[in-house]
Every structure is written in C-alpha cells, then in structure tokens.
Design an enzyme around this catalytic site. Sequence first.
Site, PDB file in Angstrom:
ATOM      1  N   LYS A  67       0.721  -1.389   0.295  1.00 56.79           N
ATOM      2  CA  LYS A  67       0.106   0.276   0.057  1.00 56.79           C
ATOM      3  C   LYS A  67       0.988   1.481  -0.021  1.00 56.79           C
ATOM      4  O   LYS A  67       1.814   1.339   1.234  1.00 56.79           O
ATOM      5  CB  LYS A  67      -0.858  -0.142   0.796  1.00 56.79           C
ATOM      6  CG  LYS A  67      -1.866   1.172   1.244  1.00 56.79           C
ATOM      7  CD  LYS A  67      -2.685   1.393   2.413  1.00 56.79           C
ATOM      8  CE  LYS A  67      -3.055   1.851   3.301  1.00 56.79           C
ATOM      9  NZ  LYS A  67      -3.570   1.791   4.369  1.00 56.79           N
ATOM     10  N   ARG A 110     -10.431  -2.274   6.644  1.00 60.14           N
ATOM     11  CA  ARG A 110      -9.708  -3.113   7.582  1.00 60.14           C
ATOM     12  C   ARG A 110      -9.109  -3.015   9.147  1.00 60.14           C
ATOM     13  O   ARG A 110      -8.837  -3.762   9.680  1.00 60.14           O
ATOM     14  CB  ARG A 110      -7.840  -3.529   6.398  1.00 60.14           C
ATOM     15  CG  ARG A 110      -6.866  -2.539   6.839  1.00 60.14           C
ATOM     16  CD  ARG A 110      -6.037  -2.363   7.581  1.00 60.14           C
ATOM     17  NE  ARG A 110      -4.634  -1.382   7.434  1.00 60.14           N
ATOM     18  CZ  ARG A 110      -4.210  -1.257   8.118  1.00 60.14           C
ATOM     19  NH1 ARG A 110      -4.778  -0.887   9.195  1.00 60.14           N
ATOM     20  NH2 ARG A 110      -3.064  -0.561   7.621  1.00 60.14           N
ATOM     21  N   GLN A 138     -12.778   7.433  11.422  1.00 61.54           N
ATOM     22  CA  GLN A 138     -12.345   5.991  11.515  1.00 61.54           C
ATOM     23  C   GLN A 138     -13.758   5.674  12.180  1.00 61.54           C
ATOM     24  O   GLN A 138     -13.893   4.104  12.742  1.00 61.54           O
ATOM     25  CB  GLN A 138     -11.824   5.140  11.927  1.00 61.54           C
ATOM     26  CG  GLN A 138      -9.586   5.678  11.592  1.00 61.54           C
ATOM     27  CD  GLN A 138      -9.750   4.958  10.135  1.00 61.54           C
ATOM     28  OE1 GLN A 138     -10.590   3.971   9.790  1.00 61.54           O
ATOM     29  NE2 GLN A 138      -9.454   6.245   8.527  1.00 61.54           N
ATOM     30  N   ASN A 159     -15.323  12.332  24.003  1.00 63.25           N
ATOM     31  CA  ASN A 159     -14.975  12.764  22.866  1.00 63.25           C
ATOM     32  C   ASN A 159     -14.006  14.094  22.936  1.00 63.25           C
ATOM     33  O   ASN A 159     -14.847  14.817  23.342  1.00 63.25           O
ATOM     34  CB  ASN A 159     -15.493  12.886  21.079  1.00 63.25           C
ATOM     35  CG  ASN A 159     -14.261  12.695  19.704  1.00 63.25           C
ATOM     36  OD1 ASN A 159     -13.198  12.193  19.592  1.00 63.25           O
ATOM     37  ND2 ASN A 159     -14.373  13.544  19.249  1.00 63.25           N
ATOM     38  N   GLY A 220      -5.665   3.759  17.210  1.00 61.29           N
ATOM     39  CA  GLY A 220      -5.596   5.491  17.278  1.00 61.29           C
ATOM     40  C   GLY A 220      -4.277   5.247  17.023  1.00 61.29           C
ATOM     41  O   GLY A 220      -3.322   5.823  16.373  1.00 61.29           O
ATOM     42  N   GLY A 292      -3.739  -2.206  17.789  1.00 59.49           N
ATOM     43  CA  GLY A 292      -4.081  -2.359  16.938  1.00 59.49           C
ATOM     44  C   GLY A 292      -2.756  -1.675  16.421  1.00 59.49           C
ATOM     45  O   GLY A 292      -3.744  -0.155  15.780  1.00 59.49           O
TER      46      GLY A 292
HETATM   47  P1  NAD Z   1      -9.817  12.445  12.595  1.00 57.63           P
HETATM   48  O1  NAD Z   1      -9.135  13.094  12.423  1.00 57.63           O
HETATM   49  O2  NAD Z   1     -11.398  12.333  11.909  1.00 57.63           O
HETATM   50  O3  NAD Z   1     -10.736  11.925  13.809  1.00 57.63           O
HETATM   51  C1  NAD Z   1      -9.495  12.725  15.007  1.00 57.63           C
HETATM   52  C2  NAD Z   1     -10.038  12.044  16.687  1.00 57.63           C
HETATM   53  O4  NAD Z   1      -9.455  12.468  17.144  1.00 57.63           O
HETATM   54  C3  NAD Z   1     -11.372  12.632  16.851  1.00 57.63           C
HETATM   55  O5  NAD Z   1     -12.158  11.753  17.492  1.00 57.63           O
HETATM   56  C4  NAD Z   1     -10.915  13.899  17.166  1.00 57.63           C
HETATM   57  O6  NAD Z   1     -11.894  14.495  18.279  1.00 57.63           O
HETATM   58  C5  NAD Z   1      -9.509  13.210  18.456  1.00 57.63           C
HETATM   59  N1  NAD Z   1      -8.700  14.416  18.815  1.00 57.63           N
HETATM   60  C6  NAD Z   1      -8.031  14.993  17.919  1.00 57.63           C
HETATM   61  N2  NAD Z   1      -6.862  15.964  18.709  1.00 57.63           N
HETATM   62  C7  NAD Z   1      -7.093  15.233  20.028  1.00 57.63           C
HETATM   63  C8  NAD Z   1      -6.826  15.399  21.508  1.00 57.63           C
HETATM   64  N3  NAD Z   1      -5.680  16.524  21.491  1.00 57.63           N
HETATM   65  N4  NAD Z   1      -6.602  14.517  22.346  1.00 57.63           N
HETATM   66  C9  NAD Z   1      -7.168  13.883  22.020  1.00 57.63           C
HETATM   67  N5  NAD Z   1      -8.174  13.858  21.135  1.00 57.63           N
HETATM   68  C10 NAD Z   1      -7.966  13.892  20.025  1.00 57.63           C
HETATM   69  O7  NAD Z   1      -8.618  10.892  12.398  1.00 57.63           O
HETATM   70  P2  NAD Z   1      -9.592   9.231  12.008  1.00 57.63           P
HETATM   71  O8  NAD Z   1      -9.504   9.328  10.433  1.00 57.63           O
HETATM   72  O9  NAD Z   1     -11.076   9.153  12.729  1.00 57.63           O
HETATM   73  O10 NAD Z   1      -7.803   8.591  12.967  1.00 57.63           O
HETATM   74  C11 NAD Z   1      -8.208   8.628  14.138  1.00 57.63           C
HETATM   75  C12 NAD Z   1      -6.703   7.517  14.606  1.00 57.63           C
HETATM   76  O11 NAD Z   1      -6.162   6.378  14.120  1.00 57.63           O
HETATM   77  C13 NAD Z   1      -5.832   8.498  13.192  1.00 57.63           C
HETATM   78  O12 NAD Z   1      -4.518   8.910  14.928  1.00 57.63           O
HETATM   79  C14 NAD Z   1      -4.894   7.675  12.578  1.00 57.63           C
HETATM   80  O13 NAD Z   1      -3.369   8.222  12.848  1.00 57.63           O
HETATM   81  C15 NAD Z   1      -5.728   6.127  13.639  1.00 57.63           C
HETATM   82  N6  NAD Z   1      -5.635   5.190  12.354  1.00 57.63           N
HETATM   83  C16 NAD Z   1      -5.269   3.646  12.452  1.00 57.63           C
HETATM   84  C17 NAD Z   1      -5.005   2.759  11.800  1.00 57.63           C
HETATM   85  C18 NAD Z   1      -4.371   1.073  12.448  1.00 57.63           C
HETATM   86  O14 NAD Z   1      -4.372   0.447  11.374  1.00 57.63           O
HETATM   87  N7  NAD Z   1      -4.081   1.560  13.491  1.00 57.63           N
HETATM   88  C19 NAD Z   1      -5.767   3.208  11.053  1.00 57.63           C
HETATM   89  C20 NAD Z   1      -5.821   4.042  10.711  1.00 57.63           C
HETATM   90  C21 NAD Z   1      -6.273   5.571  11.195  1.00 57.63           C
END
Ligand code: NAD
Length: 321
Positions: A67, A110, A138, A159, A220, A292
């Site tokens: 990817k 995924r 997500q 949140n 996250g 995860g």
């Molecule tokens: P998004 O930008 O749509 O949402 C961000 C989330 O984090 C929201 O709930 C927001 O309120 C919160 N947030 C922002 N700043 C914050 C802070 N200072 N303290 C606490 N919460 C805070 O992002 P998303 O696309 O929903 O992705 C969320 C997370 O998941 C990201 O960190 C992303 O990198 C991670 N992610 C992980 C995987 C994995 O495989 N583990 C895959 C995709 C995304």
Amino acid sequence: MYIVPESAIADLVTRKDSFDAVEQVFASMSKRSAYNFPVIREAIGHAEALYGFKSGFDRDALNLGLKSGGYWPGNEAKSLTNHQSTVFLFDADTGKCRAVVGGNLLTALRTAAASSVSIAHLAPQTSRVIGMIGAGHQSAFQLRAALEQRNFEKVIGWNYHPEMLSRLEEVATEAGLPFERVELDRLGAEADVIISITSSFDPILMDAHVTGGTHIACMGTDTKGKQEVEAALVARATVFTDEVAQSISIGECQHAIAAGLISEGQINEIGAVINGTHPGRGSDDEITLFDGTGVGLQDLAVADAVVKRAVEQGIAIEVDF
Ligand code: NAD
C-alpha cells in the site's frame, strides 16, 4: 491486470469479507507464513506531505504487494481526502502486477476489521455495553464492525471534541441502539468493550477509569509519540497485538515498554488466539487489550477480497499491462 477504482469499492466488499480476510492474515502472521516488510514513511518536503509504503507477503493466500500513500494536509481545500492511498498486488509466481485498487475506504474497512477480530476472540461473551473514545472518520467504521460481534444493547461515547459525537449517535440509531454521551469514569466502569480511535498524544483512558472485566481495542496509536491509554492500564491488562515489533515501537505498548512496566515477551499475537496456540481471555473479570497498530498485510488481504468480488461482478477494469 485489474483496476478497481476507489468509487467502486463501497458496493463491493462487505464487513464480513474484510473480517474474514484480516482474521486469516493475522493467523498466517502468527504461523510465520505471512510477514510484513519494513515500513517506509518520509516527509517528502513538498505539499507538507508524509508519504510511504507498507508491504508484505502472505504465503498462505499468495498475497504479495504494497500500500502506497500517506497524508496531504492541503487536500481538503481541493475537495480531496487528506489521507490518500493505493494498493498494488503482484502475482507471487511471476512478479507481474495483478491489480491496482483504491486504498482509502479499504484502510477504514481493514482497521475496523482488526478491532472487530479482537472483539470476536477476546471480549467477554456477555458484553452488552460498548464504549467509544473518538468520533472522527474511522470511528463510525469501527462501531459498525464491532456491533456485529456481540449482542450489544447500548453505545456510550466520549470525545475530545464533543460536538463530533453525533457521528456515533447516528451509527447507534441506525443499529437500533440507544446512545449516551458520558464522562470517562462512567465509560470505563460501564463498558464491557472499549474502542479508542483518536489522534491523541496524551493518555485519555486512565487505569482508575476501568473496572471489571473489559476488552479494550486501542486503534488510534500508530505513530511514535501517540498515546490513548495510561501505561499502567496496559500493564494491568493481558495484551495482544497484530505485530509485536510495531506494538513496542509505534503502538500503544511503546509507553509501557519505555516505562519498564511490561516486557516484549508479555505482548501476545492475536493470531495465536485465532490459531488456538494462545487461550485468549482467561476469565470474565480479566482486562484484555488489543494494540491494533495497522500492518500492510491487512491492506493486501482486503484488497485481494475486493478484486475477487470485482472480477465476479464484472466491475474490475481489465488492462493489458
Ligand atoms: P480524524 O482526524 O477523523 O479524527 C481524529 C479523532 O481524534 C477525533 O475523535 C478527534 O476529536 C480526536 N482528537 C484530535 N485531537 C485530539 C487530542 N489532542 N486529544 C484527544 N483526542 C483528539 O482521524 P481518523 O481518521 O478517525 O483517525 C483516528 C486515528 O486513527 C489517527 O490517529 C489515525 O492515525 C489512526 N489510524 C490508525 C489505524 C490503524 O491501523 N491502527 C488506521 C487508520 C487510522
């Protein structure tokens, strides 16, 4: 070679397809018949973009590929998603490119499938309340997939930006379940399953918040420095992950490891539970935690499922390449 464009994917792949693909690849990773190659991630010095590759090979499913993509912060102003990715699959016998698949929706599917697999294998059977921490892009995918794994009766959520919680309320309503906004102490006390999916760099869910038997899926934290739960809570839990090397370096466990609260040997692979070589949850009172971190093999597994469906349905674009 087949092309499956981003726009075709929503109608092609079901949550069950994604679940099955991710469960299979976690099992293969634990048997050492599938492995991820080192991840490349670079700030390219243009458009403030972060760009990289996640790649690997699954010898059981014969999925070889990568990817490629990353984060372009200026995209929103161009009406594009900031996260952009594409999956390339190669024929494991010849090296020829066999498919190019849009990777944006796939990433959400995924990732949701990973926490969903952890809930299926580790959450208490009697789980009735699910607690969500995070309400970004997500989170809706995470909640929809999780709700299919146990007979949940209620969704509660917290949140950092409370105005975003309506996204989770919509998913709960769509599933016919009540939704309540709660503070973290109530969330930790009442939820049988907790999913954290935020971009936080500081712990949100503290050790004292969580009481009783609980399964926590920390989704996250996928980068050095990010953190969603207090390291002491990680240390109190029986810990599982997709890949131990990522868990200790970029996953939620990085902090408990750095603080000397747990050792690498205490982190178990979710694939071992799927394969039956680890018993998983020992009792209903236990806290299990799934770290995860997100691996390239998940992307390849779900992309392969997409290509199969697209070919079956005559939607895949065939190109002589
Ligand atoms: P998004 O930008 O749509 O949402 C961000 C989330 O984090 C929201 O709930 C927001 O309120 C919160 N947030 C922002 N700043 C914050 C802070 N200072 N303290 C606490 N919460 C805070 O992002 P998303 O696309 O929903 O992705 C969320 C997370 O998941 C990201 O960190 C992303 O990198 C991670 N992610 C992980 C995987 C994995 O495989 N583990 C895959 C995709 C995304």
